[in-house]
Design an enzyme around this catalytic site. Structure first.
Site, PDB file in Angstrom:
ATOM      1  N   GLU A 450       0.836  -1.199   0.000  1.00  0.00           N
ATOM      2  CA  GLU A 450       0.000   0.000   0.000  1.00  0.00           C
ATOM      3  C   GLU A 450       0.869   1.247   0.000  1.00  0.00           C
ATOM      4  O   GLU A 450       1.946   1.267   0.594  1.00  0.00           O
ATOM      5  CB  GLU A 450      -0.928   0.009   1.221  1.00  0.00           C
ATOM      6  CG  GLU A 450      -2.011  -1.027   1.149  1.00  0.00           C
ATOM      7  CD  GLU A 450      -2.993  -0.940   2.292  1.00  0.00           C
ATOM      8  OE1 GLU A 450      -4.067  -1.556   2.177  1.00  0.00           O
ATOM      9  OE2 GLU A 450      -2.683  -0.280   3.298  1.00  0.00           O
ATOM     10  N   SER A 476      -3.967   2.226   0.545  1.00  0.00           N
ATOM     11  CA  SER A 476      -4.788   2.117   1.738  1.00  0.00           C
ATOM     12  C   SER A 476      -6.158   2.706   1.456  1.00  0.00           C
ATOM     13  O   SER A 476      -6.299   3.612   0.629  1.00  0.00           O
ATOM     14  CB  SER A 476      -4.120   2.878   2.883  1.00  0.00           C
ATOM     15  OG  SER A 476      -5.035   3.131   3.924  1.00  0.00           O
TER      16      SER A 476
END
Length: 560
Positions: A450, A476
Site C-alpha cells: 500500500e 490504503s
C-alpha cells in the site's frame, strides 16, 4: 442430516479421537452435539483485534445456547497501519493467503460442522472468506467493529482518524503543522479499540460482508466499544446453528447474485480500492469470476450515495447512526440494482429488503443520500484502461478533487515506494508532475504494498490538486487524491508501466476512464525490445513463494 464431526466422534474406531476430545473437557453429552469452529484473529498488536476475546466469548455463548459445541481457533493478522512504509508491508496481502490456508487446515483437519469467523482488519476479512469458501460449511461472519473517531482540540471541527496522522506527518515536513500539534493527534486520533474509524479497507470489507449475506445487519458499523456488538456476536453464534439445521453452506450464500450485490454496495458507498482486489479474488474462489470490465459496468450503473472519511468529512459511526448498510441496500433496491434472489444468512435478500422498506425510515438524505439525489449518478470507484494499463487500473474517484479528474504532466519514475518517498520529502516533486511507482505489484513487490505514505506526503504538501500518482501497487483505504493503483499488467510481468521513462508525458483521465502514455506505438515497441527485467527482490521465504504463485491485480492477486 449427517454431521461431518461424526468422523471424529462416532463408533468404536473413534475411541482414540473421543479420548482426545475428553482431554479438552468435552462430555459424553456434548459429544452428541454439532462441533462448531470459532475462528478468531485476536492478537495484542492490532487495535482492531485486541477486543476479539470478548467477541469470541459471546459467539461461543450463542453457539452453546443454540445446541452446538464451540471450539476457538486462532489465525494470524497484520495491521496495515503499523506495517505501512517499511518491509512489513510486503507481508500484508501475503497474509490473506496464509489466513485462508490456516482456516482450511484447521476446519478440514478437525471435521467441523459449521464455523463462525471473527475478523476485523484489512486482509483478515477476505482471508477468512477465501478459507470459508474452500471448506464450504455453514458459516457466519461477525467482526470486532470500528473504533470511534477522534476529536479536534476543543471538540469542534471534523473528527480525526489514523489518516490525520499520515497527512499530518506530511504537513510537519512541509512546515504547515508543528510537532506539538501532531503529538495531540497522535494521542487522540485512535481513541478506542476497533478498526480505524473511516471507510477504509477493514470497514469497507466488514460492510460488504452484510451485502454478501454472510453477516448480520450491523456487522460493518456497530462500534467496537458498544454492548450492541456483544449482542450481535451472540446472535451470530445462534444464527450459524440455524444455517447448519437448514443445510445452508458458504457457497450457497456467496453466489453470483451475492457478488453482484456486494459490487453494487461497494460502488454506492465508495470504500477502499482494495475491495476491488478482494472481491475479485472472492468471486474466483466462489466459482463466479468477475473482471475489471464487470467493475467498470458496476461503476457506470450505480449511484454514489455515501461519502465518508477519507472521501468526505464524516466518520463511519455516522452511517451507523442512520441505519448502516441496510439503508444503503434499500436505496439501491429502489433502483432495481439489488439481486433479490440472493440467499443470505437471514433468508433471501428480497425478504430482508421487504422488511427494511416496511419497518425502517430509509435514507436520511445526508449521510446516505436518497436514490433520486446521489452525490453522483456513477459509482465512487472508477476503472481506467489505456496503453499504460491494458488490463485495467482503479482509482477512488470520489476522493479526487474535480480539478484533477483530467491531468497531463511529465512522468517522475521510481522503481520503489522508498525512492518515491525520498523524492517527495526532498521537495523534488513539482506541481503538474505524474508520480510513477512501479515494481510494487503482486509479483514485483512482492505483496503489492500500500502507498499511503507517499500519497499522504503529497496531500500534506498541498499537491493533491496538482500532482497525480500511478502505481502497480495498491492504496490504503485512507488514500485520497488522484492516486491510480492496481495498474495491470504490473512492471514485473513486463507490463507497459515498466517502459515509462522520466519526463514522458502521461495523461490520467479519470472522467474518461483512460490512462495514456503519450508516446508512439513504435517508440513503445522499441523500448520493449530493449527492456531487461530486474532480478526478483526476494529469493527465499514466503515472499518468494508468493511471487511465484500469485496472479495479477486485475485477477484479484489470487493464489489458486
Amino acid at each position: 442430516m449427517e454431521l461431518r464431526s461424526e468422523q471424529i466422534r462416532t463408533g468404536v474406531a473413534r475411541a482414540p479421537h473421543r479420548s482426545l476430545l475428553k482431554a479438552d473437557g468435552i462430555t459424553d453429552e456434548e459429544m452428541k452435539r454439532p462441533f462448531v469452529a470459532v475462528i478468531n484473529s485476536r492478537n495484542d498488536i492490532i487495535p482492531g483485534h485486541n477486543n476479539l476475546d470478548k467477541i469470541a466469548e459471546a459467539v461461543k455463548a450463542g453457539i452453546y445456547m443454540a445446541g452446538g459445541v464451540p471450539f476457538e481457533i486462532s489465525t494470524i493478522g497484520v495491521c496495515d497501519g503499523i506495517a505501512m512504509n517499511h518491509e512489513g508491508m510486503h507481508y500484508s496481502l501475503v497474509s490473506r493467503e496464509v489466513i485462508a490456508d490456516s482456516v482450511e487446515c484447521a476446519v478440514q483437519g478437525h471435521a467441523f460442522d459449521a464455523m463462525v469467523c471473527i475478523p476485523n482488519c484489512d486482509k483478515i476479512v477476505p482471508g477468512m472468506i477465501l478459507g470459508a469458501l474452500r471448506v464450504d460449511i455453514p458459516t457466519v461472519f461477525v467482526s470486532g467493529g470500528p473504533m470511534l473517531a477522534g476529536k479536534q482540540p476543543g471538540g469542534c471541527g471534523p473528527t480525526t482518524d489514523l489518516n490525520t496522522l499520515f497527512d499530518g506527518a506530511g504537513k510537519v515536513a512541509a512546515g504547515t503543522m508543528t510537532e506539538d500539534e501532531l503529538k495531540y493527534y497522535e494521542d487522540t486520533a485512535c481513541p478506542t479499540c476497533g478498526s480505524c474509524s473511516g471507510l477504509f479497507t477493514a470497514n469497507s470489507m466488514n460492510c460488504l460482508c452484510e451485502a454478501l449475506g454472510i453477516a448480520l445487519p450491523g456487522n460493518g458499523t456497530v462500534p467496537a466499544v458498544y454492548s450492541e456488538r456483544i449482542r450481535l456476536a451472540k446472535e451470530a453464534g445462534m444464527k450459524v446453528m440455524e444455517l447448519l439445521r437448514d443445510g445452508v453452506t458458504m457457497r450457497d450464500v456467496v453466489s453470483e447474485a451475492a457478488i453482484h450485490n456486494a459490487m453494487e454496495c461497494d460502488m454506492a458507498f465508495g470504500g477502499s480500492t482494495n475491495t476491488v482486489l478482494h472481491l475479485t479474488a472472492i468471486a474466483r474462489a466462489a466459482g463466479h469470476p468477475i473482471t475489471m470490465a464487470d467493475w467498470d459496468a458496476a461503476s457506470a450503473r450505480t449511484p454514489h450515495l455515501v461519502k465518508l472519511q477519507p472521501s468526505g468529512p464524516r466518520p463511519l459511526s455516522d452511517l451507523y447512526e442512520v441505519g448502516g448498510v441496510p439503508v444503503v441496500l434499500a436505496e439501491l433496491d429502489k433502483l432495481g440494482l439489488v439481486d433479490r434472489s440472493a440467499v443470505t444468512c437471514m433468508g433471501t435478500m428480497g425478504d430482508y429488503l421487504d422488511y427494511m422498506h416496511a419497518h425502517c425510515i430509509g435514507a436520511d438524505g445526508e449521510v446516505c443520500r436518497r436514490a433520486d439525489d446521489p452525490y453522483s449518478p456513477q459509482g465512487a470507484l472508477k476503472v481506467l484502461y489505456g496503453n499504460v494499463a491494458p488490463g485495467g487500473a482503479v482509482v477512488k474517484k470520489s476522493a479526487v478533487d474535480p480539478s484533477m479528474l483530467v491531468h497531463t504532466g511529465p512522468a517522475r519514475v521510481f522503481d520503489s515506494e522508498e525512492a518515491a518517498c525520498e523524492a517527495i520529502n526532498a521537495d523534488a516533486i513539482r506541481p503538474g508532475d505524474v508520480v510513477v511507482i512501479r515494481f510494487e505489484g503482486p509479483k514485483g513487490g512482492p505483496g503489492m504494498r500500500e502507498m499511503l505514505t507517499p500519497t499522504s506526503a503529497i496531500v500534506g504538501r498541498g499537491l493533491s490538486t496538482s500532482v497525480a500518482l500511478i502505481t502497480d501497487g495498491r492504496f490504503s483505504g485512507a488514500t485520497k487524491g488522484p492516486a491510480v493503483g492496481h495498474v495491470s499488467p504490473e512492471a514485473a510481468a513486463g507490463g507497459p508501466i515498466a517502459l515509462i521513462e522520466e519526463g514522458d508525458s502521461l495523461t490520467v483521465d479519470i472522467e474518461g476512464g483512460a490512462i495514456t502514455l503519450n508516446v508512439s506505438d513504435e517508440e513503445l515497441a522499441a523500448r520493449r525490445a530493449a527492456y531487461v527485467p530486474p532480478a526478483p527482490k526476494h529469493d527465499h521465504g514466503v515472499l518468494a513463494k508468493y511471487a511465484r504463485l500469485v496472479s495479477s491485480a486485475d485477477e484479484g492477486a489470487y493464489v489458486s
